[in-house]
Design a protein around this motif. Sequence first.
Motif, PDB file in Angstrom:
ATOM      1  N   GLY A   8       0.798  -1.224   0.000  1.00 17.77           N
ATOM      2  CA  GLY A   8       0.000   0.000   0.000  1.00 17.77           C
ATOM      3  C   GLY A   8       0.826   1.267   0.000  1.00 17.77           C
ATOM      4  N   VAL A   9       2.149   1.147  -0.091  1.00 19.50           N
ATOM      5  CA  VAL A   9       2.996   2.335  -0.216  1.00 19.50           C
ATOM      6  C   VAL A   9       3.393   2.458  -1.684  1.00 19.50           C
ATOM      7  CG1 VAL A   9       5.166   3.434   0.452  1.00 19.50           C
ATOM      8  CG2 VAL A   9       3.859   2.151   2.139  1.00 19.50           C
ATOM      9  N   VAL A  10       3.148   3.639  -2.245  1.00 21.04           N
ATOM     10  CA  VAL A  10       3.303   3.849  -3.696  1.00 21.04           C
ATOM     11  C   VAL A  10       4.414   4.852  -3.962  1.00 21.04           C
ATOM     12  CG1 VAL A  10       2.073   4.535  -5.788  1.00 21.04           C
ATOM     13  CG2 VAL A  10       0.799   3.667  -3.830  1.00 21.04           C
ATOM     14  N   MET A  11       5.243   4.576  -4.921  1.00 22.55           N
ATOM     15  CA  MET A  11       6.234   5.574  -5.332  1.00 22.55           C
ATOM     16  C   MET A  11       5.669   6.364  -6.502  1.00 22.55           C
ATOM     17  SD  MET A  11      10.308   5.335  -6.152  1.00 22.55           S
ATOM     18  CE  MET A  11      10.300   4.471  -7.698  1.00 22.55           C
ATOM     19  N   VAL A  12       5.674   7.702  -6.368  1.00 21.35           N
ATOM     20  CA  VAL A  12       5.221   8.577  -7.441  1.00 21.35           C
ATOM     21  C   VAL A  12       6.299   9.614  -7.695  1.00 21.35           C
ATOM     22  CG1 VAL A  12       2.752   8.283  -6.982  1.00 21.35           C
ATOM     23  CG2 VAL A  12       3.995  10.126  -5.838  1.00 21.35           C
ATOM     24  N   LYS A  13       6.188  10.223  -8.877  1.00 23.34           N
ATOM     25  CA  LYS A  13       7.143  11.276  -9.233  1.00 23.34           C
ATOM     26  C   LYS A  13       6.347  12.531  -9.562  1.00 23.34           C
ATOM     27  CE  LYS A  13      10.872  12.012 -12.577  1.00 23.34           C
ATOM     28  NZ  LYS A  13      11.576  11.428 -13.712  1.00 23.34           N
ATOM     29  N   ILE A  14       6.676  13.619  -8.887  1.00 27.35           N
ATOM     30  CA  ILE A  14       5.990  14.892  -9.114  1.00 27.35           C
ATOM     31  C   ILE A  14       7.061  15.933  -9.399  1.00 27.35           C
ATOM     32  CG2 ILE A  14       4.463  16.651  -8.133  1.00 27.35           C
ATOM     33  CD1 ILE A  14       3.372  14.491  -6.237  1.00 27.35           C
ATOM     34  N   THR A  17      10.527  15.108  -8.384  1.00 29.20           N
ATOM     35  CA  THR A  17      10.691  14.643  -6.999  1.00 29.20           C
ATOM     36  C   THR A  17       9.989  13.310  -6.822  1.00 29.20           C
ATOM     37  OG1 THR A  17      10.787  16.878  -6.124  1.00 29.20           O
ATOM     38  CG2 THR A  17      10.173  15.163  -4.581  1.00 29.20           C
ATOM     39  N   LEU A  19       8.445  10.520  -4.420  1.00 26.50           N
ATOM     40  CA  LEU A  19       7.860  10.401  -3.088  1.00 26.50           C
ATOM     41  C   LEU A  19       7.342   8.990  -2.885  1.00 26.50           C
ATOM     42  CD1 LEU A  19       5.461  13.518  -2.964  1.00 26.50           C
ATOM     43  CD2 LEU A  19       7.840  13.428  -2.211  1.00 26.50           C
ATOM     44  N   VAL A  21       4.206   7.438  -1.010  1.00 32.66           N
ATOM     45  CA  VAL A  21       2.945   7.902  -0.426  1.00 32.66           C
ATOM     46  C   VAL A  21       2.158   6.684   0.051  1.00 32.66           C
ATOM     47  CG1 VAL A  21       0.818   9.189  -0.822  1.00 32.66           C
ATOM     48  CG2 VAL A  21       2.912   9.842  -2.037  1.00 32.66           C
ATOM     49  N   PRO A  22       1.772   6.654   1.303  1.00 32.05           N
ATOM     50  CA  PRO A  22       0.997   5.497   1.784  1.00 32.05           C
ATOM     51  C   PRO A  22      -0.483   5.663   1.480  1.00 32.05           C
ATOM     52  CG  PRO A  22       1.456   6.993   3.602  1.00 32.05           C
ATOM     53  CD  PRO A  22       2.091   7.602   2.385  1.00 32.05           C
ATOM     54  N   THR A  23      -1.139   4.550   1.145  1.00 36.90           N
ATOM     55  CA  THR A  23      -2.600   4.581   1.111  1.00 36.90           C
ATOM     56  C   THR A  23      -3.079   4.741   2.551  1.00 36.90           C
ATOM     57  OG1 THR A  23      -2.725   2.189   1.379  1.00 36.90           O
ATOM     58  CG2 THR A  23      -2.770   3.045  -0.896  1.00 36.90           C
ATOM     59  N   VAL A  33       4.427  10.931   4.231  1.00 38.85           N
ATOM     60  CA  VAL A  33       4.978  10.909   2.875  1.00 38.85           C
ATOM     61  C   VAL A  33       6.504  10.999   2.982  1.00 38.85           C
ATOM     62  CG1 VAL A  33       5.126  12.228   0.728  1.00 38.85           C
ATOM     63  CG2 VAL A  33       2.932  11.945   1.887  1.00 38.85           C
ATOM     64  N   ARG A  35      10.133  11.684   1.109  1.00 40.16           N
ATOM     65  CA  ARG A  35      10.826  12.184  -0.078  1.00 40.16           C
ATOM     66  C   ARG A  35      12.042  11.287  -0.308  1.00 40.16           C
ATOM     67  NH1 ARG A  35      10.976  17.937  -1.424  1.00 40.16           N
ATOM     68  NH2 ARG A  35      12.229  18.158  -3.280  1.00 40.16           N
TER      69      ARG A  35
END
Lengths: 95, 247
Positions: A8-14, A17, A19, A21-23, A33, A35
Amino acid sequence: MQYQCTPGVVMVKICGTRLLVPTHEASSLCPNVVRLSLPAAMGWSVLQAGNPVSAVEHIFSILTKKPEDEVREIVGKVLSGLVEAGALSVREDES
Amino acid sequence: MPMNSFLLPRYSSRIRLAGCELPCRFVFPETASFFGSSALPSEGQEDGISVPVYEWEAWLRSGGVQDPHAEFSSFTACSSDALLEYDRMILHGVSFRFRDRAWLLCASSGVGKSTQVRFLQELYPGEFSVICGDRTILQLTEEGGVMAHPSPWNGKEGWHGAPAAPLAGILCLERGEETSFLRYTPDQAVIPVFRSLIATFSSESLIRRIAAFETQLLRRVPVWRYVNGGVPDSSRLLYDHLCRQEA
């Protein structure tokens, strides 16, 4: 020692950057969150794909060209940050 | 009250947020009244967005009561999830109009957003009007900009009334010794803005959509770190800063 990514922890790129992010469900284990530095993002991705920590060490070894024991220390430091954040958990090798 | 004895949503309704009509289901029929002019007649639909069970559980555990006002307040996150389908999202921040453009002031509760807006209105009467006092809806427009829309969630002061406007920038407010403005790079703005995004974070796919929304948002509008060294001087400096951006 092996590492397991918290479900449930997702790696995203914004905007460049990365991150973690946990559900909502994962937030009890990983409350914030995170970094990610580039090495941490790399380590996470390799583990998330189901590979053992030795695969992470192998990649770091190629990239840094450092001796084995130094690489193991670097990887250990990077991953321990993620363990502290709750994004990874540690389990001892069964062997 | 046992944790599983809370009421389930069974009253269908619709709400209009930032031009989008969302089917809803409420636990209480009275909840719709808190949405004011955003509430629309029900079409008797079976499905619709509703406050997630775990939110009720957390609310009850914290000593809250399951009542229409609690349901109205808790509806923000699931509404924001639904609005993502329409390139919109709800952020925790006060939005105000200045010279036909909107500005969004973001910060955690208690940092001083409302105080800043109050001083701007007192020091410069007639120049500022509040679009939304607490949870602003941002829309990524097809033209490549961002619109700031009112919402029914206007905070303790109940400030609202100004119409939607193109968003000129986001100010991430902090308290500090000395007032300052620092333009963030998009990379620097990621975490402060992310903290203001409202959503249930109920699934991995939702999180990816939230990340895509913020990526677009940060490409389209500038973000500043605004350190508030103390009112009223900081409000005067904020006014000067806003004027410079409008020039």
